[in-house]
Design a protein around this motif. Structure first.
Motif, PDB file in Angstrom:
ATOM      1  N   GLU A  79      -2.321   0.615  -6.387  1.00 24.70           N
ATOM      2  CA  GLU A  79      -2.293   2.187  -6.061  1.00 24.70           C
ATOM      3  C   GLU A  79      -3.506   2.762  -5.512  1.00 24.70           C
ATOM      4  O   GLU A  79      -4.238   3.510  -6.115  1.00 24.70           O
ATOM      5  N   TYR A  95       2.539   0.721  -5.669  1.00 27.04           N
ATOM      6  CA  TYR A  95       2.590   0.396  -6.874  1.00 27.04           C
ATOM      7  C   TYR A  95       3.050  -1.221  -7.118  1.00 27.04           C
ATOM      8  O   TYR A  95       3.459  -1.863  -6.381  1.00 27.04           O
ATOM      9  N   GLN A 118       9.057   4.526  -6.398  1.00 27.25           N
ATOM     10  CA  GLN A 118       7.826   4.184  -5.643  1.00 27.25           C
ATOM     11  C   GLN A 118       7.659   4.136  -4.179  1.00 27.25           C
ATOM     12  O   GLN A 118       6.588   4.453  -3.622  1.00 27.25           O
ATOM     13  N   ARG A 167       7.468   8.229  -3.439  1.00 24.86           N
ATOM     14  CA  ARG A 167       6.282   8.663  -3.979  1.00 24.86           C
ATOM     15  C   ARG A 167       5.504   8.875  -2.848  1.00 24.86           C
ATOM     16  O   ARG A 167       4.343   9.746  -2.863  1.00 24.86           O
TER      17      ARG A 167
END
Length: 449
Positions: free
Chosen positions: A327, A398, A417, A420
């Motif tokens: 991340e 992630y 994810q 995101r």
């Protein structure tokens, strides 16, 4: 991938989880039992790479020394690092004075039927796309949205799989004078979530055109390129046994040795092998290849990027290369720890940092210059900026840690994810006409464009 340095509480929790997960492995090894993740008929356990928690390295210099052993650095905490290493690399790390704790291997699938040849993801991961499945989905999207999406075969991998470049734009069949943005994925074989990221972008940008005003405006004024799979051979090999092999490199044999594979993200032709940021040993995780751009996949993508120079001007203005995990939003340079190393002015650095921090504010990633973590050379974002003047970023997706799934998070996280990163991607697309708008200097750098 590249690591992150999380806050104190997260660091402690991650470290405790790593210790707890590692305990059963140590016990099994002590009793002579095969470690979790061993595969019948595979190479002897000692010859396969594994992940280890390394206590001690707390500075960028110490982590660079750790990477010089040929292990890959997967994750960084305040006073601990997670690496992938084979037996020789682990021994080299111990000789540096560090303590290693073996972590569990990737999950193991139930035994296949006798004579079956597995070529798919194991249970719990079948939501991920194989190369064939991804190609089928891409072809369906091209057929559904022919005015918005086109497909080019820009070359082949070492084993002959097609490398694709997908173009999205309102007038997709025309090469218009519009700023271009490049998204690439899956340089490292075990980072399968990045292929899902590419597929998400293809689906999102086509399906929302005409109904989402922002997406519509961007496709009306930008040309977007997506290369969804730079390393299809490595990805196929990683899952071919029915269990994850934690494979990183491509599948190109190394002449004169029995070793296979080059780390594609150490093979780009800018500052290749310059700065102790890669390995010259074909057995190592970060092997940089026999020469700059020696990997066929890097050659193909480099040629494609250069093909976007029209009238002496590079049309691609910005890029993101997707990786996992940790991340992070990273920007050049990796080969030097100077903020404004050779080939970058203060305004250019400030533009990189400002855009990077704004994108990270949308997805919760940690933003930083690549070399703040450790030195790398021959990486794609350094190449795209240093050779082509493209504002290029690396996104480490992630999860944030090994304890949350590491390289192999379950398929249940894919939707959340990938979406995101939607806002970050749209922000970069919006700024592609003049990245210097991020620091308020568009009149100085982009006047008349």
């Amino acid at each position: 991938m590249r690591p992150r340095i999380p806050g104190g509480r997260t660091t402690v929790l991650a470290a405790l989880l790593s210790l707890a997960l590692a305990a059963p492995i140590a016990a099994a090894q002590a009793q002579g039992a095969p470690p979790h993740g061993s595969v019948a008929g595979a190479a002897p356990d000692a010859e396969r790479p594994h992940q280890y928690e390394v206590t001690g390295p707390a500075t960028a210099a110490a982590r660079t020394a750790l990477a010089a052993t040929g292990a890959s650095i997967d994750e960084v905490h305040a006073r601990a690092v997670v690496i992938t290493a084979d037996r020789a690399q682990a021994a080299a790390v111990r000789r540096l004075g560090h303590t290693l704790r073996r972590l569990p291997d990737p999950p193991v699938a139930p035994p296949a039927a006798p004579g079956a040849r597995a070529k798919d993801f194991p249970p719990g991961y079948t939501g991920y796309h194989t190369y064939a499945e991804a190609t089928k989905e891409i072809d369906a999207l091209v057929a559904k949205y022919p005015a918005l999406l086109s497909k080019q075969v820009i070359g082949t991998s070492h084993e002959g799989r097609n490398l694709l470049a997908l173009k999205l734009s309102k007038n997709v069949s025309k090469d218009e004078n519009e700023p271009e943005v490049l998204f690439t994925a899956h340089q490292h074989a075990r980072e399968h979530l990045t292929v899902e990221m590419a597929l998400y972008l293809l689906n999102e940008l086509t399906s929302k055109y005409g109904s989402d005003a922002r997406v519509t405006k961007l496709l009306d004024s930008r040309e977007i390129w997506i290369i969804p799979d730079l390393n299809p051979d490595g990805g196929a090999y990683d899952i071919a046994s029915g269990n994850f092999r934690s494979w990183r490199k491509n599948r190109q044999p190394n002449q004169g040795t029995s070793q296979v594979g080059t780390d594609l993200n150490r093979n780009w032709d800018f500052k290749w092998g310059c700065c102790d940021g890669s390995s010259g040993n074909p057995a190592d995780e970060t092997y940089r290849g026999a020469s700059a751009a020696s990997a066929p996949e890097v050659q193909v993508v480099s040629k494609f990027v250069r093909s976007r120079i029209v009238g002496g001007t590079q049309q691609i203005k910005a890029a993101i290369d997707f990786h996992t995990y940790s991340e992070l939003v990273l920007w050049p340079f990796g080969f030097t720890d100077d903020d404004t190393g050779p080939g970058m002015t203060q305004d250019e650095h400030d533009t990189f940092a400002t855009i990077g921090k704004k994108m990270a504010a949308t997805n919760g990633y940690t933003p930083e210059q690549s070399s703040d973590l450790y030195i790398t050379d021959g990486a794609i974002d350094d190449y795209l900026w240093g050779d082509q003047r493209i504002f290029a970023y690396t996104f480490e997706m992630y999860p944030s840690s090994f304890g949350s799934g590491g390289f192999y998070p379950r398929d249940s996280v894919i939707s959340k994810q990938t979406s995101r990163n939607r806002e970050a991607v749209l922000q970069l697309l919006d700024l592609a006409d003049c990245p210097y708008r991020a620091i308020g200097k568009q009149n100085q750098y982009c006047k008349g464009r």
